[in-house]
Design a protein around this motif. Sequence first.
Motif, PDB file in Angstrom:
ATOM      1  N   LEU A  94     -17.579  -0.731  13.808  1.00 26.28           N
ATOM      2  CA  LEU A  94     -18.703  -1.447  14.385  1.00 26.28           C
ATOM      3  C   LEU A  94     -19.210  -2.464  13.378  1.00 26.28           C
ATOM      4  O   LEU A  94     -19.119  -2.257  12.160  1.00 26.28           O
ATOM      5  CB  LEU A  94     -19.832  -0.484  14.749  1.00 26.28           C
ATOM      6  N   ARG A  95     -19.792  -3.541  13.877  1.00 27.78           N
ATOM      7  CA  ARG A  95     -20.302  -4.600  12.995  1.00 27.78           C
ATOM      8  C   ARG A  95     -21.604  -5.151  13.564  1.00 27.78           C
ATOM      9  O   ARG A  95     -21.768  -5.288  14.766  1.00 27.78           O
ATOM     10  CB  ARG A  95     -19.273  -5.729  12.885  1.00 27.78           C
ATOM     11  N   ILE A  96     -22.537  -5.436  12.668  1.00 28.60           N
ATOM     12  CA  ILE A  96     -23.742  -6.186  13.007  1.00 28.60           C
ATOM     13  C   ILE A  96     -23.736  -7.415  12.121  1.00 28.60           C
ATOM     14  O   ILE A  96     -23.680  -7.306  10.890  1.00 28.60           O
ATOM     15  CB  ILE A  96     -25.028  -5.372  12.765  1.00 28.60           C
ATOM     16  N   SER A  97     -23.756  -8.599  12.708  1.00 23.25           N
ATOM     17  CA  SER A  97     -23.608  -9.822  11.929  1.00 23.25           C
ATOM     18  C   SER A  97     -24.802 -10.040  11.008  1.00 23.25           C
ATOM     19  O   SER A  97     -25.924  -9.616  11.289  1.00 23.25           O
ATOM     20  CB  SER A  97     -23.441 -11.031  12.848  1.00 23.25           C
ATOM     21  N   SER A  98     -24.549 -10.712   9.895  1.00 20.97           N
ATOM     22  CA  SER A  98     -25.628 -11.023   8.962  1.00 20.97           C
ATOM     23  C   SER A  98     -26.665 -11.924   9.611  1.00 20.97           C
ATOM     24  O   SER A  98     -27.861 -11.832   9.310  1.00 20.97           O
ATOM     25  CB  SER A  98     -25.061 -11.697   7.705  1.00 20.97           C
ATOM     26  N   GLN A  99     -26.229 -12.792  10.538  1.00 19.27           N
ATOM     27  CA  GLN A  99     -27.182 -13.660  11.242  1.00 19.27           C
ATOM     28  C   GLN A  99     -28.169 -12.835  12.059  1.00 19.27           C
ATOM     29  O   GLN A  99     -29.373 -13.114  12.085  1.00 19.27           O
ATOM     30  CB  GLN A  99     -26.437 -14.648  12.150  1.00 19.27           C
ATOM     31  N   ALA A 100     -27.661 -11.803  12.747  1.00 15.99           N
ATOM     32  CA  ALA A 100     -28.535 -10.950  13.553  1.00 15.99           C
ATOM     33  C   ALA A 100     -29.514 -10.184  12.666  1.00 15.99           C
ATOM     34  O   ALA A 100     -30.691 -10.030  13.006  1.00 15.99           O
ATOM     35  CB  ALA A 100     -27.703  -9.964  14.380  1.00 15.99           C
ATOM     36  N   LEU A 101     -29.032  -9.710  11.527  1.00 14.45           N
ATOM     37  CA  LEU A 101     -29.898  -8.981  10.604  1.00 14.45           C
ATOM     38  C   LEU A 101     -30.993  -9.887  10.051  1.00 14.45           C
ATOM     39  O   LEU A 101     -32.185  -9.531  10.054  1.00 14.45           O
ATOM     40  CB  LEU A 101     -29.063  -8.402   9.453  1.00 14.45           C
ATOM     41  N   LYS A 102     -30.596 -11.063   9.579  1.00 19.26           N
ATOM     42  CA  LYS A 102     -31.575 -11.963   8.959  1.00 19.26           C
ATOM     43  C   LYS A 102     -32.622 -12.431   9.965  1.00 19.26           C
ATOM     44  O   LYS A 102     -33.806 -12.548   9.613  1.00 19.26           O
ATOM     45  CB  LYS A 102     -30.853 -13.157   8.328  1.00 19.26           C
ATOM     46  N   ARG A 103     -32.214 -12.698  11.192  1.00 14.44           N
ATOM     47  CA  ARG A 103     -33.206 -13.109  12.189  1.00 14.44           C
ATOM     48  C   ARG A 103     -34.190 -11.987  12.479  1.00 14.44           C
ATOM     49  O   ARG A 103     -35.395 -12.211  12.604  1.00 14.44           O
ATOM     50  CB  ARG A 103     -32.529 -13.565  13.482  1.00 14.44           C
ATOM     51  N   ALA A 104     -33.673 -10.761  12.610  1.00 23.25           N
ATOM     52  CA  ALA A 104     -34.560  -9.624  12.870  1.00 23.25           C
ATOM     53  C   ALA A 104     -35.575  -9.465  11.742  1.00 23.25           C
ATOM     54  O   ALA A 104     -36.763  -9.232  11.986  1.00 23.25           O
ATOM     55  CB  ALA A 104     -33.737  -8.345  13.032  1.00 23.25           C
ATOM     56  N   TRP A 105     -35.140  -9.606  10.499  1.00 21.67           N
ATOM     57  CA  TRP A 105     -36.053  -9.472   9.362  1.00 21.67           C
ATOM     58  C   TRP A 105     -37.047 -10.629   9.323  1.00 21.67           C
ATOM     59  O   TRP A 105     -38.240 -10.435   9.139  1.00 21.67           O
ATOM     60  CB  TRP A 105     -35.266  -9.419   8.060  1.00 21.67           C
ATOM     61  N   ARG A 106     -36.535 -11.847   9.504  1.00 19.16           N
ATOM     62  CA  ARG A 106     -37.370 -13.048   9.351  1.00 19.16           C
ATOM     63  C   ARG A 106     -38.454 -13.129  10.417  1.00 19.16           C
ATOM     64  O   ARG A 106     -39.550 -13.643  10.163  1.00 19.16           O
ATOM     65  CB  ARG A 106     -36.467 -14.289   9.406  1.00 19.16           C
TER      66      ARG A 106
END
Length: 346
Positions: free
Chosen positions: A37-49
Amino acid sequence: MTQFIQLHILTSYPPSNLNRDDLGRPKSAKMGGFDRLRISSQALKRAWRTSEIFEAGLGDHKGIRTRRLGQEVKQSLLDAGVAEGKAKDWTAQIAGVFGKVKKDSATGELEQLAHISPVELAAIRQLTAVLADEKRAPDAQELELLKKNHKAVDIALFGRMMASKPDFNMEAAAQVSHAISVHAVAIEDDFFSAVDDLNTNVEDSGAGHIGDAAFAAGLFYTYVCINKDLLLDNLEQDHELAAKALKALTEAILKVSPTGKQNSFASRAYASYVLAEKGSQQPRSLSVAYLKPIVEQDYGTVAVQRLQEQRRSFDSVYGACAEQHCELNAFTGEGSFEDVIQYVTD
């Protein structure tokens, strides 16, 4: 010597679909010859930001990413009585400072997302008000809206790239990996139906709707590397603001989940294990600890052991790869969130 902060995070998500591909299925990747499974870094950074944690800690120093800059500008001009044609032309000039405006766009919509700092947004609104009041077009000097020094924390952390105006680019101080499951996975499909509440079953007892949704569960490894010196440079050596940025980012990393399909799966999760490191040594990920997928049933315990062993192995062959470290282990109840925050921001 450049100082680096490295975070190694293990987060377990129950059945979920946090980050979808073009077919609506959970994103995946092959690693070590197995599907993960993978969660993209873009998805992670947007969720945090975009999280409440980031907003509460850094709201006055957080920019926006948008293509729709022109909509607010044009509407303000129209509300002030500027003619449609002039409002459209002046809007295109202002929006064009931040990127290429779409052809035939009535609202000055940009072709690509632009990351705009609070200082720049304030300058745009101030200029718009002046033009509306004086009923005139902007001059060249007034259109110098881009700023090299703006103290926008999200831009300082995650960077800004403007191909047409590279002088205003900013290199990201934080590097974020794609989250990858530490074990092999098989994505499953959930067949579901919904009942029509007004159906009395007199003529039709079937479902009002049927569908299917893909999901999977996994324990993910995520790696984040922060160049502390670059962060300070990006924030004009404002140490207090840099500490706030590190605190908000670290808390978001540990507590905030991507928003995909949360209403369907309620898969919010806190990090179960965190290894934080500091030092001037060349950074390195510990993802190789999971090149061979975990097959034992106790994923959490084994994943932590693998990570710790890999860290010791790197230290054994390369010498100490960090000067200090701090751990939080929610599997065993060791360490604390406050200790990690204090360690990162100290």
